[in-house]
Design a protein around this motif. Structure first.
Motif, PDB file in Angstrom:
ATOM      1  N   THR A  73      37.503  38.750  38.986  1.00  0.00           N
ATOM      2  CA  THR A  73      37.677  37.328  38.818  1.00  0.00           C
ATOM      3  C   THR A  73      36.955  36.402  38.083  1.00  0.00           C
ATOM      4  O   THR A  73      35.013  36.996  38.998  1.00  0.00           O
ATOM      5  N   ASP A  88      38.432  41.175  45.021  1.00  0.00           N
ATOM      6  CA  ASP A  88      39.325  39.325  44.292  1.00  0.00           C
ATOM      7  C   ASP A  88      37.775  39.323  43.355  1.00  0.00           C
ATOM      8  O   ASP A  88      37.682  38.313  42.541  1.00  0.00           O
ATOM      9  N   GLN A 148      47.210  46.988  41.484  1.00  0.00           N
ATOM     10  CA  GLN A 148      46.681  46.542  41.032  1.00  0.00           C
ATOM     11  C   GLN A 148      44.956  47.464  41.609  1.00  0.00           C
ATOM     12  O   GLN A 148      44.092  47.432  41.392  1.00  0.00           O
ATOM     13  N   PHE A 205      47.458  45.148  34.001  1.00  0.00           N
ATOM     14  CA  PHE A 205      46.298  44.102  34.276  1.00  0.00           C
ATOM     15  C   PHE A 205      46.601  43.531  33.059  1.00  0.00           C
ATOM     16  O   PHE A 205      45.960  43.035  32.878  1.00  0.00           O
ATOM     17  N   ARG A 210      48.911  36.725  33.817  1.00  0.00           N
ATOM     18  CA  ARG A 210      47.483  37.162  34.597  1.00  0.00           C
ATOM     19  C   ARG A 210      48.590  37.654  35.846  1.00  0.00           C
ATOM     20  O   ARG A 210      49.043  36.587  37.150  1.00  0.00           O
ATOM     21  N   SER A 211      49.255  38.588  36.524  1.00  0.00           N
ATOM     22  CA  SER A 211      49.976  39.245  37.481  1.00  0.00           C
ATOM     23  C   SER A 211      48.697  39.454  39.017  1.00  0.00           C
ATOM     24  O   SER A 211      47.842  39.711  38.660  1.00  0.00           O
ATOM     25  N   ASN A 212      49.364  39.344  40.191  1.00  0.00           N
ATOM     26  CA  ASN A 212      48.642  39.882  41.265  1.00  0.00           C
ATOM     27  C   ASN A 212      49.692  40.905  42.083  1.00  0.00           C
ATOM     28  O   ASN A 212      50.864  40.427  42.615  1.00  0.00           O
ATOM     29  N   THR A 213      49.571  42.447  41.895  1.00  0.00           N
ATOM     30  CA  THR A 213      50.109  43.507  42.441  1.00  0.00           C
ATOM     31  C   THR A 213      49.500  44.310  43.344  1.00  0.00           C
ATOM     32  O   THR A 213      48.309  44.689  42.804  1.00  0.00           O
ATOM     33  N   ARG A 270      41.754  35.187  36.975  1.00  0.00           N
ATOM     34  CA  ARG A 270      41.172  36.441  36.807  1.00  0.00           C
ATOM     35  C   ARG A 270      40.979  37.705  35.956  1.00  0.00           C
ATOM     36  O   ARG A 270      42.048  36.715  34.463  1.00  0.00           O
TER      37      ARG A 270
END
Length: 865
Positions: free
Chosen positions: A863, A859, A746, A726, A740-743, A653
């Protein structure tokens, strides 16, 4: 327990009388006592608090507290204070073990009183040299490239090391990614931007065997390369546009940021870059960029709150500089030795403060950077101010020397009568005050002297003397007013924070327990013994080692860490994880390298190529390892689930700033301006609601509204929300690795944040205007149908054309949104941008904006494949 000292004194007296002229023998009488009771903590294998007692010379040298023995003075010797427990600041020794008996204490005391004599040729048993067998502390070795079976896959030496490990594990590499994936990957990794359609088409049609290498070379020459890789460095430098803490006042540091970008663009060799960052101000005939570069260690926080201990926060800044140097260049957790010896790595607390000593001798001035015209204008104004000061000097008894005496003489009561502004400036060291602060202090000091004339005029019994006093007072007030007005007319000059070495060396001591108020043994600047010694200039201009010596030692080819750590960090940015996964800890608790021979080969190659960063980037991105597809391979889920063996590329990401940058790039709104002051793009309301001092966020207009993320003004107390969501670092300490989170936040930011909504509108306008655009933005079939426009938007965002399924889904969404906006007269107008081109219907734009919002929220869009 008050009787204990009396008994001990009596024992000492009787022992002295009993011993008489018989000398105490060190080897026979003293060393057995020390060996039995002290060596376990202060012997050859362990030296707590930096103290060794297995050799008399080492005991005389002492540890972090200072000399353990003072020959001829047993009562002043720390050894005796420790074994008797007579010092309240020292625990009784041996710690938590039976105490020495009275006769043993008497022997030690007598030996010290007799001069603490020991054989001059005393030899240590089981001597530890300070060296370590840990892999990271060994010299960098350039081994022969391994043999591999699949030679056809190898493009450069990197691939041999990767393939040899894969073949050993019985794993084959992935095939090369398709050309569209490769060009987008290169643009994102080297520039942080998306390629335009024409660039993709040109690469796709280039049949030359070196088409890929030509593309790499072109991207490395782009000025946007410096922005992309300069941002990585700013993480390490903890760069921000404010001072931190509760007040979090703004600071001017953007010239440092621009200097970093320029250094990467010009491919300044990393060894010289390092020297400039650590000690650019100390170089002979240092130029302006080198002085600005020394601001690397001025990115520390500054506390401006009232009532603070300035020395405490000066020390905390130096601690941060030591820790940052350790993590950025050495890849070591040196900060763990601030309060005690490192628990795992061979770094003592004494050595920590030896490194501290390098930075303890630096002042922290503000460097003014006027333009030639500003300098000319300022010189004129200052000449006029000097004339005004000369005109009043005959009746003005004040001077800067007297002012400084006045400042030093101010009592707490006197300061309480001064305005808060003046009190705040009094807390700022003289050399750190700006022009306005100096004039404010001077005015506060002159006021009583001016009042003397005024009071004299009103209180004189003789009219002519009273008139003279009043005339003098009016004259002085008039001149002061002109001086104030002249100062206000001075042009505002850009400044930046830099380092500057002191001529007189500050004394540096070990801070016992990390407390700067508890000073232990004095130390001199030096480097840890586990690493190669530092080369000292034969002729030291200041007479002692400086930051310049330290900087040169960091990039000495004999230093086993800096080249390894730097190449590991480069590798991490391209593959998601370094060859050493714990990129900030190459020590005993860190992860070992997955490919140690490759890491060493890269380090030696880096040095051999004269520390060229661009050369090493080119080497990595032209390897077959980098060019692999990132597609998931089910067979690797068990043998290598985290892709540590690199049988494929990694999907990553994008970083916070690059998420903004690619949206700007796809939308066509991106400003390509390089450098300049930080800007203020739109952000949600209420960001400063929780800060101590609400700050104004005056939203930038014009092209500044659409600058890259690296130029967004960064308040430490209230960072730009679209960056923090981010995972942008807080910039309070050095960041060597971003999470590198995914929330859900975002996705909500990409959909609803004002800035990203504007980007979606910009992309929609770009799509609708496609039939009038230049050939660069046209697709092969330029007829403006919905299908072509969807394909055009898709390629702007992802470089590839959409699949049939994707095309149909987006077409259905467009039809639905178009119908909704045509039937709802009240919904479309609020979404109309102020810069809507003529000929574009607002409802049609609103429908297309819904489609482009989806594209910017994919995504795949954020990415790097």
């Amino acid at each position: 327990m008050k009787w204990v000292p009396a008994i001990l004194a009596g024992l000492w007296s009787s022992a002295s009388a009993a011993l008489g002229a018989d000398p105490v023998d060190y080897l026979r009488d003293v060393k057995p006592i020390l060996s039995q009771h002290c060596y376990s903590c202060h012997g050859p294998q362990k030296q707590k608090s930096g103290l060794r007692l297995d050799m008399a010379a080492a005991a005389r040298k002492g540890g972090n507290l200072g000399p353990a023995i003072v020959p001829g003075k047993s009562e002043e010797s720390l050894l005796i204070k420790a074994v008797t427990g007579s010092d309240e600041n020292l625990p009784r020794m041996p710690f938590q073990k039976p105490a020495l008996n009275s006769s043993q204490i008497t022997v030690l005391k007598t030996w010290i009183e007799q001069g603490a004599k020991a054989p001059a040729d005393e030899r240590l048993e089981n001597v530890t040299t300070g060296k370590s067998k840990h892999w990271a502390f060994q010299p960098i070795a350039r081994l022969a490239q391994p043999r591999v079976s699949n030679l056809a896959w190898v493009r450069n030496p990197i691939d041999r090391f990767i393939l040899a490990r894969l073949e050993k594990e019985g794993i084959g590499p992935c095939p090369e990614a398709d050309r569209i994936t490769l060009i987008r990957r290169l643009f994102l990794d080297l520039l942080g931007l998306t390629p335009c359609i024409a660039e993709v088409d040109e690469f796709m049609s280039d049949a030359r065997p070196d088409a890929y290498e030509r593309l790499v070379d072109r991207l490395l020459q782009s000025p946007h390369y410096g922005e992309r890789w300069g941002r990585h460095w700013l993480d390490l430098a903890r760069y921000a546009d404010s001072n931190g803490f509760n007040i979090d006042a703004p600071r001017s540091m953007w010239r440092y940021r621009d200097g970093v970008i320029d250094a990467f663009n010009t491919d300044l060799p990393f060894d010289q870059f390092t020297i400039d960052q650590i000690a650019g101000d100390l170089l002979p005939n240092a130029n302006l960029p080198q002085k600005i570069a020394s601001g690397f260690h001025r990115n520390t926080l500054i506390n401006e709150e009232g009532g603070i201990d300035l020395e405490q926060f000066r020390v905390e800044s130096i601690v941060d500089r030591v820790n940052t140097t350790g993590s950025v260049f050495l890849g070591l957790t040196i900060g763990c030795a601030q309060c005690h010896d490192h628990k795992f790595d061979p770094i003592s607390q004494r050595e920590y403060y030896q490194l501290f000593a390098f930075f303890n001798n630096a002042d922290e001035p503000t460097l003014e950077l006027p333009t030639p015209e500003q300098r000319r204008r300022r010189n004129q104004i200052r000449a006029r101010i000097e004339e005004l000061k000369q005109s009043v000097r005959a009746v003005d008894n004040t001077s800067d020397a007297k002012r400084l005496e006045w400042e030093r003489s101010l009592t707490a009561t006197a300061r309480a009568k001064l305005p808060p502004t003046v009190n705040g400036i009094l807390d700022v060291p003289e050399h750190q005050r700006d022009t306005q602060q100096l004039e404010t202090i001077r005015a506060a000091y002159r006021f009583p002297d001016q009042a003397r004339n005024l009071v004299g005029g009103l209180g004189q019994p003789l009219p002519f003397l009273g008139a003279a006093h009043l005339q003098t007072a009016l004259f002085r007030f008039s001149v002061d007013k002109q001086i104030v007005e002249s100062n206000k007319s001075e042009p505002a000059v850009v400044t930046t924070l830099v380092m500057e070495e002191r001529k007189a060396q500050r004394s540096t001591h070990v801070h016992l327990g990390g407390d700067f108020l508890r000073k232990g043994a004095r130390v001199a600047p030096d480097v840890p013994a586990v690493l190669p010694p530092m080369k000292i200039q034969e002729s030291q201009p200041l007479g002692f080692p400086t930051r310049l010596d330290l900087a040169r030692w960091l990039v000495d080819p004999k230093n086993p860490l800096t080249a390894r750590v730097t190449m590991n960090r480069f590798w991490e940015h391209y593959f998601g994880s370094g060859l050493v996964e714990t990129e900030n800890d190459f020590g005993m608790q860190g992860s070992p390298p997955t490919h140690p021979e490759l890491l060493d080969w890269l380090a030696t190659e880096f040095i051999a190529r004269k520390w060229s960063m661009k050369a090493m980037h080119r080497l990595i991105v032209t390897s077959a390892t980098y060019r692999q597809s990132s597609r998931h391979r089910p067979e690797l889920s068990v043998v290598d689930p985290r892709n540590r063996l690199l049988a494929r590329q990694s999907r990553l990401r994008l970083e916070a700033e690059i998420v903004r940058d690619v949206a700007l790039s796809a939308s066509g709104l991106l400003s390509h301006k390089i450098g300049g002051p930080s800007v203020f793009p739109p952000q949600p309301e209420g960001v400063f609601r929780l800060t101590q001092i609400p700050r104004a966020w005056n939203v930038s207009n014009g092209s500044d509204r659409y600058r890259r993320g690296i130029y967004t003004h960064f308040w430490r107390s209230a960072p730009y929300p679209a960056l923090t969501v981010f995972d942008a670092p807080e910039a309070t300490t050095s960041c060597t690795h971003r999470n590198r989170s995914n929330t859900p936040l975002q996705a909500l930011t990409l959909l609803n944040d004002q800035a990203f909504f504007e980007f979606a509108q910009g992309l929609a306008m770009r799509v609708l205007a496609n039939s009038q655009t230049s050939t660069i933005d046209k697709i092969a079939e330029a007829k403006p149908t919905d299908s072509n426009r969807i394909c055009f938007a898709f390629r702007l965002c992802l470089a590839r054309p959409p699949s049939v399924f994707e095309q149909e889904r987006l077409g259905a969404l467009l039809s639905q949104q178009r119908a909704d906006f045509q039937s709802d007269s009240g919904d479309a107008p609020p979404r109309v941008p102020t810069n809507l081109p003529s000929g574009i219907d607002s409802r049609e734009l609103a429908a297309w904006t819904a489609v482009t919002r989806v594209l910017l929220n994919l995504d795949e869009f954020i990415t790097r494949e």
